[in-house]
Design an enzyme around this catalytic site. Structure first.
Site, PDB file in Angstrom:
ATOM      1  N   CYS A  67       0.864  -1.180   0.000  1.00 56.09           N
ATOM      2  CA  CYS A  67       0.000   0.000   0.000  1.00 56.09           C
ATOM      3  C   CYS A  67       0.901   1.231   0.000  1.00 56.09           C
ATOM      4  O   CYS A  67       1.888   1.272   0.723  1.00 56.09           O
ATOM      5  CB  CYS A  67      -0.939   0.008   1.199  1.00 56.09           C
ATOM      6  SG  CYS A  67      -0.221  -0.626   2.711  1.00 56.09           S
ATOM      7  N   GLU A 115      -7.981   8.605   1.698  1.00 53.73           N
ATOM      8  CA  GLU A 115      -7.463   8.102   0.433  1.00 53.73           C
ATOM      9  C   GLU A 115      -8.554   7.702  -0.541  1.00 53.73           C
ATOM     10  O   GLU A 115      -9.580   7.138  -0.157  1.00 53.73           O
ATOM     11  CB  GLU A 115      -6.562   6.884   0.681  1.00 53.73           C
ATOM     12  CG  GLU A 115      -5.341   7.220   1.485  1.00 53.73           C
ATOM     13  CD  GLU A 115      -4.354   6.084   1.575  1.00 53.73           C
ATOM     14  OE1 GLU A 115      -3.158   6.388   1.679  1.00 53.73           O
ATOM     15  OE2 GLU A 115      -4.757   4.905   1.533  1.00 53.73           O
TER      16      GLU A 115
END
Length: 174
Positions: A67, A115
């Site tokens: 990630c 995000e």
């Protein structure tokens, strides 16, 4: 503590425009920003990584395979490939885009992730053997989605907020 790779600009939305902003500032201000998450799958299991102890947020917690944040001007797929190599030493894995997830989560130390995540899955035809970068990844483990769901329910504090969100709210990994 910073791991030496945390001082750079990433794209973030400020007043409705996507502009480059220092990565730490993005999280301190909780700005919405693009991100990339990868799930590496092999024979019904997914590869998890335990974040290194020196990471600037969520150190030592378990997360999906990879990630990260794209650099300014970097395509999501290119970012996913780059970070699989940098974090896990995995080059050349096939990647398939599976969609987007948006979330907002407190990640500790006064920082917030907000995000818009491009999610990728890799299902290679051979078993991947990660070689983690110690500044990024403390450990790796292969786990079935069922075992991960069970452990998340029993010990949610072992996992990053985004992995919990991916599993519980976005329904990733079944």
């Amino acid at each position: 503590m910073r791991d030496g790779t945390d001082n750079f600009e990433i794209p973030a939305w400020v007043e409705g425009r996507l502009v480059p902003v220092d990565k730490i500032e993005v999280h301190a201000r909780g700005l919405r920003h693009p991100a990339v998450s990868v799930f590496v799958m092999w024979q019904g299991r997914t590869l998890l990584q335990q974040r290194a102890a020196g990471k600037y947020h969520t150190p030592g917690l378990w997360a999906n395979s990879c990630c990260t944040h794209p650099r300014w001007g970097e395509a999501a797929m290119d970012c996913a490939r780059r970070r699989l190599a940098e974090e896990l030493g995995l080059d050349g894995l096939p990647l398939r885009a599976t969609g987007q997830v948006e979330y907002r989560a407190d990640v500790g130390a006064g920082l917030t992730e907000h995000e818009l995540v491009e999610v990728f899955v890799s299902e290679p035809d051979h078993e991947p053997h990660p070689h983690p970068a110690p500044a990024e990844v403390q450990d790796t483990a292969w786990i079935t989605p069922e075992a991960l769901r069970d452990d998340l329910a029993r010990r949610p504090g072992r996992y990053t907020p985004w992995l919990r969100i991916y599993m519980e709210e976005a329904g990733l990994l079944g």
